[in-house]
Every structure is written in structure tokens, then in C-alpha cells.
Design a protein around this motif. Structure first.
Motif, PDB file in Angstrom:
ATOM      1  N   ARG A  12       0.850  -1.180   0.000  1.00  0.00           N
ATOM      2  CA  ARG A  12       0.000   0.000   0.000  1.00  0.00           C
ATOM      3  C   ARG A  12       0.893   1.241   0.000  1.00  0.00           C
ATOM      4  NH1 ARG A  12      -4.037  -0.585   3.413  1.00  0.00           N
ATOM      5  NH2 ARG A  12      -4.514   1.625   3.657  1.00  0.00           N
ATOM      6  N   SER A  13       0.310   2.387  -0.300  1.00  0.00           N
ATOM      7  CA  SER A  13       1.068   3.634  -0.330  1.00  0.00           C
ATOM      8  C   SER A  13       1.179   4.194   1.077  1.00  0.00           C
ATOM      9  CB  SER A  13       0.378   4.651  -1.242  1.00  0.00           C
ATOM     10  OG  SER A  13       0.382   4.215  -2.583  1.00  0.00           O
ATOM     11  N   ILE A  14       2.394   4.318   1.550  1.00  0.00           N
ATOM     12  CA  ILE A  14       2.675   4.902   2.862  1.00  0.00           C
ATOM     13  C   ILE A  14       3.746   5.959   2.671  1.00  0.00           C
ATOM     14  CG2 ILE A  14       3.441   4.494   5.222  1.00  0.00           C
ATOM     15  CD1 ILE A  14       2.509   1.592   4.903  1.00  0.00           C
ATOM     16  N   HIS A  15       3.416   7.183   3.000  1.00  0.00           N
ATOM     17  CA  HIS A  15       4.331   8.309   2.819  1.00  0.00           C
ATOM     18  C   HIS A  15       4.761   8.791   4.203  1.00  0.00           C
ATOM     19  CE1 HIS A  15       4.987  12.677   1.210  1.00  0.00           C
ATOM     20  NE2 HIS A  15       6.115  12.039   1.445  1.00  0.00           N
ATOM     21  N   ILE A  16       6.044   8.696   4.498  1.00  0.00           N
ATOM     22  CA  ILE A  16       6.566   9.135   5.790  1.00  0.00           C
ATOM     23  C   ILE A  16       7.395  10.398   5.578  1.00  0.00           C
ATOM     24  CG2 ILE A  16       7.953   8.552   7.797  1.00  0.00           C
ATOM     25  CD1 ILE A  16       7.326   5.654   7.354  1.00  0.00           C
ATOM     26  N   ILE A  17       7.006  11.466   6.253  1.00  0.00           N
ATOM     27  CA  ILE A  17       7.718  12.731   6.166  1.00  0.00           C
ATOM     28  C   ILE A  17       8.685  12.798   7.344  1.00  0.00           C
ATOM     29  CG2 ILE A  17       7.476  15.228   6.012  1.00  0.00           C
ATOM     30  CD1 ILE A  17       4.547  14.670   5.125  1.00  0.00           C
ATOM     31  N   SER A  18       9.959  12.839   7.053  1.00  0.00           N
ATOM     32  CA  SER A  18      10.992  12.708   8.076  1.00  0.00           C
ATOM     33  C   SER A  18      11.189  14.002   8.847  1.00  0.00           C
ATOM     34  CB  SER A  18      12.316  12.292   7.426  1.00  0.00           C
ATOM     35  OG  SER A  18      12.810  13.357   6.625  1.00  0.00           O
ATOM     36  N   LYS A  19      11.816  13.866  10.006  1.00  0.00           N
ATOM     37  CA  LYS A  19      12.152  15.034  10.821  1.00  0.00           C
ATOM     38  C   LYS A  19      13.110  15.950  10.068  1.00  0.00           C
ATOM     39  CE  LYS A  19      13.953  16.381  15.363  1.00  0.00           C
ATOM     40  NZ  LYS A  19      14.995  17.319  14.856  1.00  0.00           N
ATOM     41  N   GLN A  20      14.032  15.374   9.308  1.00  0.00           N
ATOM     42  CA  GLN A  20      14.974  16.204   8.572  1.00  0.00           C
ATOM     43  C   GLN A  20      14.246  17.121   7.589  1.00  0.00           C
ATOM     44  OE1 GLN A  20      17.703  14.200   5.949  1.00  0.00           O
ATOM     45  NE2 GLN A  20      18.758  16.088   5.385  1.00  0.00           N
ATOM     46  N   GLU A  21      13.306  16.565   6.837  1.00  0.00           N
ATOM     47  CA  GLU A  21      12.576  17.385   5.869  1.00  0.00           C
ATOM     48  C   GLU A  21      11.708  18.423   6.579  1.00  0.00           C
ATOM     49  OE1 GLU A  21       9.453  16.969   2.114  1.00  0.00           O
ATOM     50  OE2 GLU A  21      10.293  15.168   3.038  1.00  0.00           O
ATOM     51  N   ILE A  22      11.055  18.018   7.668  1.00  0.00           N
ATOM     52  CA  ILE A  22      10.230  18.953   8.432  1.00  0.00           C
ATOM     53  C   ILE A  22      11.070  20.128   8.928  1.00  0.00           C
ATOM     54  CG2 ILE A  22       8.898  19.226  10.566  1.00  0.00           C
ATOM     55  CD1 ILE A  22       7.950  16.323  10.171  1.00  0.00           C
ATOM     56  N   ASP A  23      12.256  19.824   9.472  1.00  0.00           N
ATOM     57  CA  ASP A  23      13.118  20.878  10.005  1.00  0.00           C
ATOM     58  C   ASP A  23      13.647  21.789   8.903  1.00  0.00           C
ATOM     59  OD1 ASP A  23      12.730  19.924  12.535  1.00  0.00           O
ATOM     60  OD2 ASP A  23      14.651  18.872  12.672  1.00  0.00           O
ATOM     61  N   GLU A  24      14.093  21.199   7.810  1.00  0.00           N
ATOM     62  CA  GLU A  24      14.663  22.008   6.741  1.00  0.00           C
ATOM     63  C   GLU A  24      13.628  22.945   6.123  1.00  0.00           C
ATOM     64  OE1 GLU A  24      18.291  19.147   5.130  1.00  0.00           O
ATOM     65  OE2 GLU A  24      16.484  19.408   3.929  1.00  0.00           O
ATOM     66  N   ARG A  25      12.391  22.506   6.043  1.00  0.00           N
ATOM     67  CA  ARG A  25      11.362  23.339   5.437  1.00  0.00           C
ATOM     68  C   ARG A  25      10.850  24.409   6.398  1.00  0.00           C
ATOM     69  NH1 ARG A  25       8.218  20.577   0.583  1.00  0.00           N
ATOM     70  NH2 ARG A  25       8.115  22.794   0.182  1.00  0.00           N
ATOM     71  N   GLY A  26      11.290  24.356   7.638  1.00  0.00           N
ATOM     72  CA  GLY A  26      10.900  25.379   8.602  1.00  0.00           C
ATOM     73  C   GLY A  26       9.473  25.238   9.078  1.00  0.00           C
ATOM     74  N   SER A  27       8.934  24.026   9.071  1.00  0.00           N
ATOM     75  CA  SER A  27       7.559  23.808   9.514  1.00  0.00           C
ATOM     76  C   SER A  27       7.475  23.909  11.030  1.00  0.00           C
ATOM     77  CB  SER A  27       7.069  22.429   9.071  1.00  0.00           C
ATOM     78  OG  SER A  27       7.123  22.293   7.667  1.00  0.00           O
ATOM     79  N   SER A  28       6.351  24.415  11.519  1.00  0.00           N
ATOM     80  CA  SER A  28       6.142  24.474  12.964  1.00  0.00           C
ATOM     81  C   SER A  28       4.843  23.803  13.386  1.00  0.00           C
ATOM     82  CB  SER A  28       6.140  25.930  13.449  1.00  0.00           C
ATOM     83  OG  SER A  28       5.101  26.666  12.835  1.00  0.00           O
ATOM     84  N   ALA A  29       3.924  23.572  12.449  1.00  0.00           N
ATOM     85  CA  ALA A  29       2.632  22.961  12.767  1.00  0.00           C
ATOM     86  C   ALA A  29       2.318  21.896  11.732  1.00  0.00           C
ATOM     87  CB  ALA A  29       1.528  24.020  12.797  1.00  0.00           C
ATOM     88  N   LEU A  30       1.414  20.981  12.095  1.00  0.00           N
ATOM     89  CA  LEU A  30       1.036  19.915  11.175  1.00  0.00           C
ATOM     90  C   LEU A  30       0.474  20.478   9.878  1.00  0.00           C
ATOM     91  CD1 LEU A  30       0.635  16.909  10.570  1.00  0.00           C
ATOM     92  CD2 LEU A  30      -1.582  17.056  11.740  1.00  0.00           C
ATOM     93  N   GLN A  31      -0.264  21.577   9.948  1.00  0.00           N
ATOM     94  CA  GLN A  31      -0.791  22.174   8.721  1.00  0.00           C
ATOM     95  C   GLN A  31       0.318  22.581   7.769  1.00  0.00           C
ATOM     96  OE1 GLN A  31      -3.659  25.325   9.058  1.00  0.00           O
ATOM     97  NE2 GLN A  31      -5.327  23.849   8.988  1.00  0.00           N
ATOM     98  N   ASP A  32       1.449  23.043   8.296  1.00  0.00           N
ATOM     99  CA  ASP A  32       2.582  23.390   7.440  1.00  0.00           C
ATOM    100  C   ASP A  32       3.071  22.164   6.679  1.00  0.00           C
ATOM    101  OD1 ASP A  32       2.476  25.960   8.494  1.00  0.00           O
ATOM    102  OD2 ASP A  32       3.967  25.521  10.037  1.00  0.00           O
ATOM    103  N   VAL A  33       3.105  21.025   7.352  1.00  0.00           N
ATOM    104  CA  VAL A  33       3.568  19.785   6.731  1.00  0.00           C
ATOM    105  C   VAL A  33       2.577  19.325   5.663  1.00  0.00           C
ATOM    106  CG1 VAL A  33       4.147  17.364   7.153  1.00  0.00           C
ATOM    107  CG2 VAL A  33       4.806  19.112   8.815  1.00  0.00           C
TER     108      VAL A  33
END
Length: 741
Positions: free
Chosen positions: A76-97
Motif C-alpha cells: 500500500r502507499s505509505i508516505h513518511i515525512i521525516s524530521k529532517q525534511e520537516i526541520d529544513e522546510r521550517g515547519s512548525s505545525a502539522l498544517q505546514d507539513v
């Protein structure tokens, strides 16, 4: 009774977090052999570090205990967004992700539909399908990322994994846990829009190895300031999350933790949208500056907090037999008052209501809500690996129980009310007499569910795996007037064929069920009979099935993943109204589509995360609607489902120029989304561009610079069925310093 004199909760003026580092040493020795005649030839031992121990966008396995195989072998399709990508993109909330994830669009709350994170996955709402470490967060609240290790998005019907719902998929938030090393990280970030809005964010993550087998971890966050390019729209948030693990690196491990999150924001509902007097304008009006606040920031407020206690006990009898018990207590409170914006075509507008020229007015109306949720959950899993002849089995079986309670308070608002305001001069008059009195908390509803499940990954040979799953749910929902009880079976069957050591093709069939009352208290009336609140209609659950075929590959020494899939999700008995005006489950809708994604390292210096999703949604049979004094066949049959973008794509890539400097950039595209069932009004397509740079000044200290929404694109996150449209943040510049020790 309670009286509100201020919309803001006091926050600590200072967050002080201290951590202590412990040092350990290791002595490595090796024997030497001088006597060649008696030399002993030993087997060569090659040690390869797990690639996932290095920062990477590609995470190879799920934290969902029911998914026992690496993602490469999951059908099945499972997409995992890593901490590294979250940090680099400057996200602070789930909506940002979620805003930059293909295949996911956002919805808006309004009064009866609570404010908070409201994602749509593959065309179906998933606001009550957000899990925290596998436990449903029923609050429809908001989520910060300060205590997250990753965000796992499992696409397609998934009731077999998480119980009711999960029609389009689930979002599982993976929290940080204690680990077997001493390390700390402190970040301080300053963000500025360039037009006067500024925001500060502080986080700390401290892990201390107290003994060889006991570790303690503390995360904390403070986030205060303005939303970029939105006048008088503010965030004021803080959170703390300590946890401790006993028995680390032993067969028996116990982790206990606590998390508290507090939001005290000034909300913004964007712009008034549809205008019945000017039906030719199909998208939001943009004749006012991007930053205009059409609400009442002196009285608009949103207070949200969540509190979680969790306990996890794991025991490994041996490498082939393991047991795990998890318990969680989650409480949330959401209290808000905001201004509902609309073009009411007031008499004072005159002809300007149709021309939308000078003199055009709009309406400000009150919307308020006070809701609580309290979830108790327990889950027991047993994992066993064994063979039957030449066939290998990896079995997970278990039981879970949950009880979700919803509470409300009546709110009596004085000193505010309907206001007619000049659209081109939206002055904000003061409301000195504004106050809210609260009634006592009342029980609004209760949901209980007991689930039994079994999963088996069967390796028939070196090339072929069969993945089977079956779940039974005993479900009950009550608003203390009407009660719905359902017994539901859901299942999945997947086949994985191993074309090559790092290449797979798969097919999967899965189901989900949405019983009446499955999102009790968390949905409003905007969706009519489609709402999951329909307790008194005495109808069975909606049922959905999905067929998916796909392929998965790993390249470049297993560091880069490529996935592609085609799928159809079909709801065969959606809630609708029949020709007699009675609510039934005779409706049909479906979403067909395809997606591609790539994630990981092209080489040790070059990381990439990219994806594209195509969704062809359609209302096949919407039942009947009342027109004049009779019911006619729904004229919206054949239309696209609202809030869904047919095309969406993203790319984010970074490159290490040398050992200190890393540069990156990205783009996110979201296509046109209709916001009503009749497909009259829509949110326009948009492209957002972002850029990133980091420089490691010292081994312990580095700087990161982000520019988000470089072109200052006017992005509409969502719309409440065309009444108003919320606006995403504009261009911002952020500088973050990170100190690790």
C-alpha cells in the motif's frame, strides 16, 4: 457561570529547560597472533551502519505496530515525512507539513464544524483519522511538530488498521522517545515578513542516559508572534513533553510520558467569498491587499489545549515472539469565538453588491464554540514469527479498546453581533463591552469501540509475499438521545512480488466502514445528510473499498525510494436522501487516481523529496434533493467532490556544497478545488516556492535561513462551502540558530 474579560491566556514569560550530559568511554582491544603456523583464520565481519541513523528523507519502516515489513514490502502507499525534511522546510505545525504534501488538501471549520486540522486524503476527510502513536486524536484540534519524529500518512481505506473511518487514509504522528545516547538540541528562530509581522520560536530537545538502561527525554516549545503578511493575526503557543524509558536495550522496556500543548491564538477566516448578487465571480475576490484582516482581531480568539499521559510496555520473549501493551489518556479543550465573514448583500450596498464596486459591504457574524474531548485507549499486541513447512509467517494479533467522550458548554455572547462593514474600508471598531458567559459543562456524546484484529505476512517463497488483515469492531455511539450500535468487519488482502532485490510490484484490496455517529460532535451541518452525526436515522454504516496496484524500488545503494501507484476508492453506500425524503445509504461516489513519489539520497550530498498526485473524483449518485414541494434526482450527480484538487505536486531538494554549507529549494503546486457540491465556486490553482540555506559555523552551532512563499503567492488553504476562504501565510524570512551538545 464564567466570565471572560480577556481573550488571551497568560503564558510563562520564560521557558527554562536545563539538561545534563553524561560521558561514557569504550575500550576496544583485539588479539594478535605472531605464530603463522598456528594462525586462525576468522570469518570476516563487516559492520554497516543503518542508513536511517543518518539524517535522511527516506525512512524505511513504519512505526505502526501492525505493519511488520519494511515499506518496500508493504502492499500500500505509505508516505513518511521525516524530521529532517520537516526541520529544513521550517515547519512548525502539522498544517505546514500537510500544506506541501501532494494528495492532501485542507478544509475549514465553522461553528458546528470545529476549527483545527482538517485534512482530506485522496478525496475523503480525515480530520478524525489523525492518530498520535497509533491512538486516535478525536478532538479535531491542532498539532505542533516540536515533539514529532515523523509524520506517517497511510493512503487508502484503512479501517483494518485503525478501526472505523480511515476512508481516504490515516495520519499517524510519531512522537519522540528516549534513546540510548546523551544529546541535546536548542533552537531559537526569528521570522519576519518584511512588512511588520514578526514571530519568535524556541524549542529544546534533551536526551539523557541516566544509567545503561534508563533514559530521560524532555522536549519543550514556545512560539509567539504574528502570521506572515496577515494583519493582527497572532499565534501564542507553548508545549512541554517529558518521557522516561526503563529497561532500554533489554528484553523488557517500559516508557511513560506526558505531553501538554497550549494554543492561544487570534484566528483569521480570510476573506468573504461567494456573492449571490454577482454569481459570475467564481473565485475569491482579490481587490484588497493580501494582508487585510476582515475580522475583529480585538475580540476574535481561539484557546486550545491538549494533555496526554501515555504508557508503553514491551517484552521480547525472543526474536520471534514479542508482546506490547500501550495505554493512553488524552484530554483536549477547544474554546473559540471568531468572526464569520460573508457577502450578505446588505441593503446599504445597493447596486454595489452586484457590481462589487465602491460601496460594497460584507457581514461580520458571531461564531463560538466550547468543546472538550476525553479519550481513553488501551491496546495489546502479540507478534509471532514462525514457519509452516517452507512458508514463513509474521503474525500480529491483538485487541484494542477506546472510549471517547465529548463535552460542551453553552456560550452567551454580549457586546458583539452582526455588523455590516464597508469591504473596501474594513475599519475595526472596538468592542469594550464584549464578554462571554459559559454555562456548566454538559455531556454531548460518547463513543466506545472494541476491536479484534489479526495480520499475517506470508512469505510463500523468496519472490512472493501475501499480506492479509482482518478486523472486527464492536462500535457504539450515543448522544444520550439516540444510540447506534454496529458490528463491523473490515479486511485487506495484498500481494507483493519481488522483481529484484530492491524492486517490487504489488496489488492491494482494502475496505473501511463509517458508521453513523463516527464523528459525533466533530461535524456541522454544512455536509447535510453526509455528516457522520446521523444518529437518529437508523441506517447502517457507509462502506468503502479500494483497489490499488503499484511498484516500489530502491536505488543508489538503497538510499533512494521510488514509488508509483494507481488506485480507485469507491464508497458504495454513501448517506443520501431517497425519493421520499428519508435518509438512506443509497449514494455512491468514487475517486480514481495515480501518484508517484521519490524520497531519499541521490548521493551522500544530494537529498530529494518529490511527488505528484492525480485525483479524479466524482459524485456518482447523490440521491434526491428537495426542490419546491418534491424530491428530484440530485442535479450534482457527475460533479467533482468538493475541496479536492485534481492535480497536486511538490519537490524539495537540498545539496551539501561542502561539509558546512547546504543549499536547497522547493516548489508546491495545488490545482483548482471546487468548494461546493454544485461546482460553481472554486479556489484557484497556486504554486508556492521556498528556499533554504544552512551553515555549520561550529561543530556544535549552525545557522539556517528559510524564505517561504518567495513570490508572496495568495494561497487559499480552504473554504467553508464558499461562504469564506481562509488565507495561508504570505512571504516570510526566517533565521534559526541550532546548538547541539
Amino acid at each position: 457561570m464564567k466570565y471572560i474579560s480577556s481573550k488571551k491566556k497568560p503564558l510563562p514569560s520564560k521557558v527554562l529547560v536545563s539538561a545534563f550530559s553524561l560521558a561514557t568511554g569504550a575500550l576496544v582491544s583485539s588479539p594478535s597472533f605472531a605464530d603463522d603456523e598456528n594462525r586462525v583464520i576468522l570469518d570476516t565481519i563487516v559492520l554497516n551502519a543503518d542508513a536511517n541513523q543518518e539524517p535522511s528523507y527516506y525512512i524505511k519502516s513504519s512505526k505502526n505496530s501492525k505493519i511488520t515489513t519494511p515499506l518496500l514490502d508493504a502492499p500500500r502507499s505509505i508516505h513518511i515525512i521525516s524530521k529532517q525534511e520537516i526541520d529544513e522546510r521550517g515547519s512548525s505545525a502539522l498544517q505546514d507539513v500537510l500544506r506541501t504534501t501532494p494528495g492532501i488538501t485542507l478544509g475549514s471549520g465553522e461553528g458546528g464544524t470545529p476549527m483545527g486540522d482538517r485534512p482530506f486524503i485522496r478525496g475523503y476527510e480525515a480530520s478524525t483519522d489523525i492518530l498520535i502513536d497509533g491512538v486516535r486524536d478525536y478532538a479535531r484540534g491542532s498539532h505542533d511538530i516540536f515533539n514529532l519524529e515523523a509524520v506517517e500518512i497511510s493512503k487508502g481505506p484503512g479501517s483494518v488498521y485503525s478501526g472505523r473511518g480511515s476512508t481516504g487514509g490515516t495520519i499517524n504522528l510519531i512522537t519522540k522517545k528516549p534513546k540510548d545516547k546523551n544529546e541535546s538540541e536548542i533552537t531559537t528562530e526569528y521570522q519576519n515578513s518584511g512588512t511588520g509581522q514578526a514571530k519568535y520560536r524556541f524549542t529544546t530537545d534533551n536526551n539523557v542516559l541516566l544509567t545503561e538502561n534508563i533514559a530521560f527525554r524532555l522536549n519543550a516549545m514556545l512560539d509567539q508572534g504574528d502570521v506572515a503578511r496577515r494583519d493582527q493575526v497572532e499565534v501564542d503557543r507553548w508545549g512541554v513533553s517529558p518521557s522516561i524509558t526503563f529497561g532500554l536495550n533489554t528484553p523488557t522496556r517500559l516508557t511513560a510520558g506526558y505531553s501538554y500543548l497550549d494554543f492561544s491564538d487570534t484566528p483569521d477566516m480570510g476573506v468573504p467569498f461567494s456573492n449571490a448578487k454577482n454569481p459570475n465571480r467564481k473565485k475569491p475576490i482579490e481587490s484588497m491587499p493580501f494582508n487585510t484582516n476582515f475580522g475583529r482581531p480585538d475580540i476574535d480568539f481561539r484557546n486550545y489545549n491538549s494533555e496526554i499521559f501515555h504508557l508503553n510496555l514491551e517484552h521480547d520473549f525472543n526474536e520471534n515472539l514479542k508482546v506490547k501493551f500501550a495505554a493512553k489518556d488524552l484530554k483536549t479543550t477547544q474554546d473559540y469565538f471568531f468572526t464569520r465573514l460573508s457577502f450578505g448583500c446588505a441593503a446599504s450596498s445597493g447596486n454595489a453588491c452586484a457590481t462589487e464596486g465602491a460601496g460594497l459591504s460584507y457581514e461580520r457574524n458571531d461564531r463560538s464554540s466550547y468543546r472538550t474531548s476525553h479519550v481513553n485507549n488501551g491496546q495489546l499486541d502479540l507478534q509471532a514469527k514462525f514457519n509452516t513447512g517452507l512458508i514463513k509467517h509474521n503474525v500480529i494479533t491483538g485487541i484494542d479498546y477506546s472510549k471517547e467522550r465529548i463535552g460542551t458548554k453553552d456560550m452567551t455572547v454580549t457586546g458583539a453581533g452582526k455588523e455590516v462593514v464597508d469591504f473596501y474600508n474594513p475599519t475595526n471598531s472596538r468592542h469594550p463591552n464584549f464578554n462571554i458567559q459559559y454555562g456548566p459543562e454538559k455531556k454531548a456524546g460518547e463513543i466506545t469501540n472494541t476491536g479484534l484484529y489479526v495480520f499475517d505476512t506470508i512469505s510463500l517463497n523468496n519472490k512472493l509475499d501475501v499480506n492479509l488483515g482482518l478486523r472486527f469492531d464492536d462500535f457504539e455511539s450515543t448522544n444520550f438521545k439516540d444510540t447506534v450500535s454496529e458490528s463491523m468487519f473490515n479486511y485487506q488482502a495484498g500481494i507483493v512480488y519481488k522483481l529484484a532485490p530492491f524492486g517490487r510490484i504489488y496489488t492491494n484490496y482494502a475496505t473501511s466502514s463509517n458508521p453513523s455517529g463516527d464523528n459525533l460532535g466533530q461535524a456541522g451541518g454544512a455536509d447535510g445528510v453526509a455528516s457522520g452525526n446521523r444518529l437518529g436515522d437508523n441506517i447502517g454504516p457507509e462502506k468503502t473499498r479500494s483497489i490499488e496496484i503499484g511498484t516500489k524500488w530502491e536505488f543508489f545503494n538503497e538510499q533512494l525510494a521510488f514509488n508509483a501507484a494507481l488506485f480507485e476508492t469507491k464508497k458504495t453506500n454513501a448517506r443520501s436522501t431517497d425519493a421520499e425524503g428519508i435518509v438512506a445509504i443509497d449514494g455512491k461516489n468514487r475517486v480514481r487516481g495515480g501518484e508517484m513519489s521519490v524520497s531519499g539520497k541521490i548521493n551522500p550530498s544530494w537529498d530529494i523529496s518529490a511527488g505528484y498526485t492525480y485525483l479524479d473524483s466524482k459524485l456518482l449518485d447523490g440521491g434526491f434533493v428537495k426542490q419546491a414541494d418534491q424530491y428530484i434526482e440530485n442535479p450534482d450527480n457527475g460533479n467533482q467532490l468538493k475541496f479536492i484538487a485534481k492535480h497536486s505536486a511538490n519537490i524539495w531538494t537540498t545539496y551539501a556544497m561542502n561539509s558546512k554549507l547546504r543549499l536547497g529549494a522547493g516548489a508546491t503546486y495545488v490545482g483548482k478545488r471546487f468548494v461546493d457540491d454544485s461546482n460553481d465556486y472554486y479556489l484557484p490553482q497556486h504554486i508556492r516556492y521556498d528556499a533554504f540555506a544552512s551553515y555549520q559555523l561550529l561543530p556544535e552551532f549552525g545557522l539556517q535561513f528559510n524564505i517561504n512563499n518567495i513570490s508572496n503567492e495568495r494561497i487559499y488553504d480552504a473554504s467553508h462551502v464558499g461562504v469564506f476562504s481562509t488565507v495561508a501565510p504570505g512571504r516570510s524570512f526566517a533565521l534559526k540558530g541550532t546548538y547541539r551538545f
